[in-house]
Design a protein around this motif. Sequence first.
Motif, mmCIF file in Angstrom:
data_model
loop_
_atom_site.group_PDB
_atom_site.id
_atom_site.type_symbol
_atom_site.label_atom_id
_atom_site.label_comp_id
_atom_site.label_asym_id
_atom_site.label_seq_id
_atom_site.Cartn_x
_atom_site.Cartn_y
_atom_site.Cartn_z
ATOM 1 N N HIS A 149 -7.571 -4.197 3.598
ATOM 2 C CA HIS A 149 -7.299 -2.844 3.133
ATOM 3 C C HIS A 149 -8.240 -1.835 3.786
ATOM 4 O O HIS A 149 -7.833 -0.727 4.139
ATOM 5 N N TYR B 240 -3.498 3.294 0.772
ATOM 6 C CA TYR B 240 -4.383 2.792 -0.279
ATOM 7 C C TYR B 240 -3.639 1.702 -1.040
ATOM 8 O O TYR B 240 -2.416 1.764 -1.215
ATOM 9 N N GLN C 120 -2.293 -1.088 -3.923
ATOM 10 C CA GLN C 120 -1.755 -1.074 -5.275
ATOM 11 C C GLN C 120 -2.209 -2.324 -6.019
ATOM 12 O O GLN C 120 -2.611 -3.323 -5.404
ATOM 13 N N PRO C 121 -2.145 -2.300 -7.344
ATOM 14 C CA PRO C 121 -2.576 -3.473 -8.108
ATOM 15 C C PRO C 121 -1.824 -4.745 -7.751
ATOM 16 O O PRO C 121 -2.364 -5.846 -7.887
ATOM 17 N N THR C 122 -0.607 -4.589 -7.266
ATOM 18 C CA THR C 122 0.197 -5.773 -6.932
ATOM 19 C C THR C 122 -0.080 -6.299 -5.523
ATOM 20 O O THR C 122 0.458 -7.341 -5.143
ATOM 21 N N ASP C 123 -0.898 -5.601 -4.736
ATOM 22 C CA ASP C 123 -1.196 -6.039 -3.370
ATOM 23 C C ASP C 123 -2.114 -7.257 -3.386
ATOM 24 O O ASP C 123 -2.850 -7.509 -4.346
ATOM 25 N N SER D 32 0.824 -1.202 0.000
ATOM 26 C CA SER D 32 0.000 0.000 0.000
ATOM 27 C C SER D 32 0.856 1.249 0.000
ATOM 28 O O SER D 32 1.932 1.293 0.609
ATOM 29 N N LYS D 33 0.373 2.270 -0.701
ATOM 30 C CA LYS D 33 1.015 3.573 -0.677
ATOM 31 C C LYS D 33 0.237 4.501 0.246
ATOM 32 O O LYS D 33 -0.871 4.176 0.684
#
Length: 215
Positions: free
Chosen positions: A24, A12, A14-17, A2-3
Amino acid sequence: MSKLTPLGSLPYPQPTDVADVPLHLQSLAEAIDGRTVLRFTDIANLQARVTNPVAGMVAWLGTPGRLFHYAGNHWAPVAPGPVHKVNNNEGSTTSTTFVETLTSATGDPMAVSFTAPPSGSVIVTVGAYTYNSAADGLAYMSAAVRLGTTVKLAAHEDRSSIVRSAARVSASTQFQVSGLTGGALHTVTPAYRAGGGAGNTASFDNRFVRIDPVT
C-alpha cells in the motif's frame, strides 16, 4: 480494493484489502512521485528518465538552474525570463547588404540562444552606439532569428535601428517574432549594413541583443 482521493487520485486501502502495508505504501509513493518537484541534472537527463510526462509535471534542472513544467507537448520554464547579451567590442562594415560579422570585432557572429515559450512568440530588441563615416551615411542594425540552421525571420530594414550621423548615436529597435516552435532552442543573431553612399563605413559599438518571451 484501494480507493482514490477525489482531487489527486491518490490510492488508499480499504478494510477489505489484503493487509500488506509495504504494498500500500508503494502504491501511494508511486502515485505521489510524479506530482512532486522532480530533480535532474539537465533537460537530456529529464527526458531520458521521464519518458511519458503528464501536463502539469514540474522539474528542477541543475542546468540551467531553473524550474520547468510540462506544457502538454514540451518542457518549458515555469517563469520564462529574458535573455540578454552585450558585446562591448566595436566593429564596422561597408557592406550594403546585411552581414553578421563586423570587421575588427571579436565575438561575432553574436548569436544568442533562447528557448521559445509555449506561445511561440518573443520580443527581440537590438541596439548599439552607431555612426557612419559620412555625415549623410546610414547605419542599420537588425537581427535574424533561426531554428537550427533554418532562418525563421531574416534581418530587414523594416526591423532595424537606423542612424544617419557621423557622430555616435545610441539607437535601438524592437520587434515581435511569432510562429516559433515552443520548447525548441532558437538563436537571434544581430546583423548590420551600411547605406547612403558608396564606400561609407557603418560602425557599431557597445552592441546588445535581448529576447523577451511573450506569454
